[in-house]
Design a protein around this motif. Structure first.
Motif, PDB file in Angstrom:
ATOM      1  N   GLU A  85      64.126  30.019 -11.871  1.00  0.00           N
ATOM      2  CA  GLU A  85      62.637  29.716 -10.943  1.00  0.00           C
ATOM      3  C   GLU A  85      61.752  30.516 -10.561  1.00  0.00           C
ATOM      4  OE1 GLU A  85      62.699  26.576 -11.404  1.00  0.00           O
ATOM      5  OE2 GLU A  85      64.270  25.758 -12.484  1.00  0.00           O
ATOM      6  N   GLN A  86      62.333  31.769 -10.041  1.00  0.00           N
ATOM      7  CA  GLN A  86      61.536  32.186  -8.780  1.00  0.00           C
ATOM      8  C   GLN A  86      60.430  33.376 -10.438  1.00  0.00           C
ATOM      9  OE1 GLN A  86      64.123  34.795  -7.665  1.00  0.00           O
ATOM     10  NE2 GLN A  86      63.974  33.936  -5.757  1.00  0.00           N
ATOM     11  N   GLU A  87      60.718  33.569 -11.237  1.00  0.00           N
ATOM     12  CA  GLU A  87      59.890  33.986 -11.721  1.00  0.00           C
ATOM     13  C   GLU A  87      59.022  32.412 -13.302  1.00  0.00           C
ATOM     14  OE1 GLU A  87      59.500  37.226 -13.305  1.00  0.00           O
ATOM     15  OE2 GLU A  87      60.818  37.004 -11.928  1.00  0.00           O
ATOM     16  N   ARG A  88      59.474  31.859 -13.366  1.00  0.00           N
ATOM     17  CA  ARG A  88      59.056  30.651 -13.681  1.00  0.00           C
ATOM     18  C   ARG A  88      57.382  30.579 -13.066  1.00  0.00           C
ATOM     19  NH1 ARG A  88      61.243  24.220 -14.613  1.00  0.00           N
ATOM     20  NH2 ARG A  88      59.719  23.144 -15.850  1.00  0.00           N
ATOM     21  N   GLN A  89      58.013  30.562 -11.464  1.00  0.00           N
ATOM     22  CA  GLN A  89      56.836  29.672 -10.441  1.00  0.00           C
ATOM     23  C   GLN A  89      55.569  31.071 -10.885  1.00  0.00           C
ATOM     24  OE1 GLN A  89      56.425  27.380  -8.852  1.00  0.00           O
ATOM     25  NE2 GLN A  89      58.601  26.971  -9.667  1.00  0.00           N
ATOM     26  N   LEU A  90      56.209  32.365 -10.576  1.00  0.00           N
ATOM     27  CA  LEU A  90      55.109  33.731 -10.787  1.00  0.00           C
ATOM     28  C   LEU A  90      54.281  33.116 -12.558  1.00  0.00           C
ATOM     29  CD1 LEU A  90      56.972  36.577  -9.756  1.00  0.00           C
ATOM     30  CD2 LEU A  90      55.298  35.863  -8.564  1.00  0.00           C
ATOM     31  N   TYR A  91      55.086  33.065 -12.892  1.00  0.00           N
ATOM     32  CA  TYR A  91      54.560  32.441 -14.890  1.00  0.00           C
ATOM     33  C   TYR A  91      52.907  31.517 -14.704  1.00  0.00           C
ATOM     34  CZ  TYR A  91      56.417  36.508 -17.244  1.00  0.00           C
ATOM     35  OH  TYR A  91      57.106  37.693 -17.435  1.00  0.00           O
ATOM     36  N   LYS A  92      53.997  30.151 -13.472  1.00  0.00           N
ATOM     37  CA  LYS A  92      53.739  28.978 -13.047  1.00  0.00           C
ATOM     38  C   LYS A  92      51.576  29.331 -12.817  1.00  0.00           C
ATOM     39  CE  LYS A  92      56.332  25.398 -12.768  1.00  0.00           C
ATOM     40  NZ  LYS A  92      56.444  24.261 -12.364  1.00  0.00           N
ATOM     41  N   LYS A  93      51.915  30.882 -11.914  1.00  0.00           N
ATOM     42  CA  LYS A  93      50.740  30.856 -11.243  1.00  0.00           C
ATOM     43  C   LYS A  93      49.588  30.977 -11.712  1.00  0.00           C
ATOM     44  CE  LYS A  93      49.767  34.067  -6.582  1.00  0.00           C
ATOM     45  NZ  LYS A  93      49.912  34.284  -5.737  1.00  0.00           N
ATOM     46  N   TYR A  94      49.872  32.581 -12.549  1.00  0.00           N
ATOM     47  CA  TYR A  94      48.877  32.866 -13.304  1.00  0.00           C
ATOM     48  C   TYR A  94      49.157  32.852 -15.155  1.00  0.00           C
ATOM     49  CZ  TYR A  94      49.515  36.504  -9.013  1.00  0.00           C
ATOM     50  OH  TYR A  94      49.845  37.179  -7.826  1.00  0.00           O
ATOM     51  N   ALA A  95      49.832  32.038 -15.429  1.00  0.00           N
ATOM     52  CA  ALA A  95      49.185  31.726 -17.387  1.00  0.00           C
ATOM     53  C   ALA A  95      48.181  30.983 -17.053  1.00  0.00           C
ATOM     54  CB  ALA A  95      50.575  31.000 -17.023  1.00  0.00           C
ATOM     55  N   GLY A  96      47.628  32.139 -18.077  1.00  0.00           N
ATOM     56  CA  GLY A  96      45.910  31.906 -18.658  1.00  0.00           C
ATOM     57  C   GLY A  96      45.077  32.247 -18.210  1.00  0.00           C
ATOM     58  N   MET A  97      46.077  33.536 -17.216  1.00  0.00           N
ATOM     59  CA  MET A  97      44.575  34.002 -16.665  1.00  0.00           C
ATOM     60  C   MET A  97      44.201  35.479 -16.727  1.00  0.00           C
ATOM     61  SD  MET A  97      44.718  32.220 -12.624  1.00  0.00           S
ATOM     62  CE  MET A  97      44.165  30.731 -12.141  1.00  0.00           C
ATOM     63  N   ILE A  98      43.572  36.354 -16.409  1.00  0.00           N
ATOM     64  CA  ILE A  98      42.701  37.763 -16.431  1.00  0.00           C
ATOM     65  C   ILE A  98      43.201  38.370 -14.670  1.00  0.00           C
ATOM     66  CG2 ILE A  98      41.302  39.795 -16.327  1.00  0.00           C
ATOM     67  CD1 ILE A  98      40.076  37.810 -18.149  1.00  0.00           C
ATOM     68  N   VAL A  99      43.881  38.815 -14.781  1.00  0.00           N
ATOM     69  CA  VAL A  99      45.137  39.638 -13.442  1.00  0.00           C
ATOM     70  C   VAL A  99      44.229  40.992 -12.924  1.00  0.00           C
ATOM     71  CG1 VAL A  99      46.511  37.261 -13.517  1.00  0.00           C
ATOM     72  CG2 VAL A  99      47.318  39.916 -14.825  1.00  0.00           C
ATOM     73  N   GLY A 100      44.050  41.467 -14.251  1.00  0.00           N
ATOM     74  CA  GLY A 100      43.820  42.670 -14.261  1.00  0.00           C
ATOM     75  C   GLY A 100      43.750  43.912 -14.512  1.00  0.00           C
ATOM     76  N   LEU A 101      42.537  45.152 -14.250  1.00  0.00           N
ATOM     77  CA  LEU A 101      42.131  45.413 -15.323  1.00  0.00           C
ATOM     78  C   LEU A 101      42.821  47.456 -14.776  1.00  0.00           C
ATOM     79  CD1 LEU A 101      38.458  45.100 -14.378  1.00  0.00           C
ATOM     80  CD2 LEU A 101      39.646  44.402 -16.406  1.00  0.00           C
ATOM     81  N   GLY A 102      43.050  48.028 -16.356  1.00  0.00           N
ATOM     82  CA  GLY A 102      42.895  49.394 -16.211  1.00  0.00           C
ATOM     83  C   GLY A 102      42.825  50.314 -16.866  1.00  0.00           C
ATOM     84  N   ILE A 103      42.777  51.793 -17.212  1.00  0.00           N
ATOM     85  CA  ILE A 103      41.599  52.942 -17.348  1.00  0.00           C
ATOM     86  C   ILE A 103      43.501  53.250 -18.523  1.00  0.00           C
ATOM     87  CG2 ILE A 103      40.295  54.393 -18.093  1.00  0.00           C
ATOM     88  CD1 ILE A 103      38.953  53.067 -15.964  1.00  0.00           C
ATOM     89  N   ILE A 104      42.921  53.945 -19.694  1.00  0.00           N
ATOM     90  CA  ILE A 104      43.416  54.553 -20.789  1.00  0.00           C
ATOM     91  C   ILE A 104      44.042  56.124 -20.326  1.00  0.00           C
ATOM     92  CG2 ILE A 104      44.728  54.990 -22.885  1.00  0.00           C
ATOM     93  CD1 ILE A 104      44.137  52.251 -24.509  1.00  0.00           C
ATOM     94  N   GLN A 105      44.621  56.241 -19.689  1.00  0.00           N
ATOM     95  CA  GLN A 105      45.397  57.661 -19.195  1.00  0.00           C
ATOM     96  C   GLN A 105      45.695  58.576 -20.951  1.00  0.00           C
ATOM     97  OE1 GLN A 105      47.009  58.235 -15.803  1.00  0.00           O
ATOM     98  NE2 GLN A 105      47.745  60.133 -16.456  1.00  0.00           N
ATOM     99  N   GLU A 106      46.476  57.868 -21.552  1.00  0.00           N
ATOM    100  CA  GLU A 106      46.762  58.685 -22.299  1.00  0.00           C
ATOM    101  C   GLU A 106      46.496  58.055 -24.245  1.00  0.00           C
ATOM    102  OE1 GLU A 106      51.108  60.185 -21.663  1.00  0.00           O
ATOM    103  OE2 GLU A 106      50.420  61.183 -19.687  1.00  0.00           O
ATOM    104  N   LEU A 107      46.728  59.254 -25.136  1.00  0.00           N
ATOM    105  CA  LEU A 107      46.554  58.528 -26.349  1.00  0.00           C
ATOM    106  C   LEU A 107      47.574  57.714 -26.596  1.00  0.00           C
ATOM    107  CD1 LEU A 107      44.977  61.593 -28.525  1.00  0.00           C
ATOM    108  CD2 LEU A 107      44.012  58.915 -28.084  1.00  0.00           C
ATOM    109  N   PRO A 108      47.688  56.355 -27.458  1.00  0.00           N
ATOM    110  CA  PRO A 108      48.751  55.668 -27.567  1.00  0.00           C
ATOM    111  C   PRO A 108      49.821  56.276 -28.335  1.00  0.00           C
ATOM    112  CG  PRO A 108      47.024  54.519 -28.493  1.00  0.00           C
ATOM    113  CD  PRO A 108      46.521  55.858 -28.023  1.00  0.00           C
ATOM    114  N   TYR A 109      51.105  56.373 -27.941  1.00  0.00           N
ATOM    115  CA  TYR A 109      52.251  56.874 -28.599  1.00  0.00           C
ATOM    116  C   TYR A 109      53.032  55.411 -29.228  1.00  0.00           C
ATOM    117  CZ  TYR A 109      54.319  54.991 -24.379  1.00  0.00           C
ATOM    118  OH  TYR A 109      55.108  54.357 -23.451  1.00  0.00           O
ATOM    119  N   GLN A 110      53.765  55.619 -30.075  1.00  0.00           N
ATOM    120  CA  GLN A 110      54.743  54.741 -30.825  1.00  0.00           C
ATOM    121  C   GLN A 110      56.275  55.162 -30.906  1.00  0.00           C
ATOM    122  OE1 GLN A 110      55.239  54.725 -34.988  1.00  0.00           O
ATOM    123  NE2 GLN A 110      55.253  52.950 -35.105  1.00  0.00           N
ATOM    124  N   THR A 111      56.399  53.413 -29.834  1.00  0.00           N
ATOM    125  CA  THR A 111      58.218  53.677 -29.728  1.00  0.00           C
ATOM    126  C   THR A 111      58.680  52.139 -30.445  1.00  0.00           C
ATOM    127  OG1 THR A 111      59.975  53.853 -27.867  1.00  0.00           O
ATOM    128  CG2 THR A 111      57.550  52.353 -27.797  1.00  0.00           C
TER     129      THR A 111
END
Length: 185
Positions: A85-111
């Motif tokens: 229920e705590q998680e549900r409230q967070l996802y209700k708040k942010y669902a369908g929204m852009i929440v942030g930005l970042g910049i890739i620091q290292e090349l992608p790795y596969q895992t």
């Protein structure tokens, strides 16, 4: 320099929620909003250092969390239900929204080991992302859906330069404090 949206999801099934609860009690939204200065996150295979990552909480997350909460009620695990229920409230708040930005620091790795046994999008490509900005005013999808189609079958939506420029302008309108390091020339 390219830009793309990484559309992250909530737990989809009870097993996924249990796995996250038992591992570190953190779902994707918790990891994103943690105080971490870098994040290892799902990216496109072709991502390059300095690419811009736009973090979005999947619109379907609130429905998925409703389903997971119903599953918790059905099994009668009160402790897990409180967490869900705590998680549900967070996802209700942010669902369908852009929440942030970042910049890739290292090349992608596969895992194939994301740290969780269950994963909605099973993408094996991750990268270290730095310069994380968590938006004070997340941008709802209805503000940009007329010029960006968000993939509902995968975690990544590639953006053209024009799409990103339009999106960045909207993000700046909502969040004046966004640093120009995220602006494409």
């Amino acid at each position: 320099m390219d830009a793309f949206i990484t559309n992250f999801q909530s737990p989809v099934e009870l097993e996924d929620l249990i796995d996250r609860y038992e591992t570190d009690q953190m779902t994707n939204v918790d990891h994103f909003f943690s105080e971490a200065t870098t994040l290892d996150w799902t990216v496109k295979k072709e991502a390059q250092i300095h690419d811009i990552v736009v973090f979005m909480c999947a619109k379907t997350s609130k429905d998925h969390m409703g389903h997971v909460c119903a599953q918790c009620k059905a099994i009668g695990n009160q402790e897990l239900l409180i967490y869900a229920e705590q998680e549900r409230q967070l996802y209700k708040k942010y669902a369908g929204m852009i929440v942030g930005l970042g910049i890739i620091q290292e090349l992608p790795y596969q895992t194939f080991d994301s740290g969780y046994q269950y994963s909605y999008w099973k993408s094996p490509w991750y990268a270290k992302i730095s310069n994380i900005t968590r938006l004070k005013n997340p941008l709802p999808i209805n503000e940009f859906r007329d010029f960006i189609y968000i993939s509902r079958t995968g975690a990544i939506t590639n953006l053209t330069r024009d799409q990103y420029r339009q999106l960045f302008k909207l993000l700046k309108d909502y969040n004046f404090e966004i640093n120009d390091k995220y602006q494409m020339l």
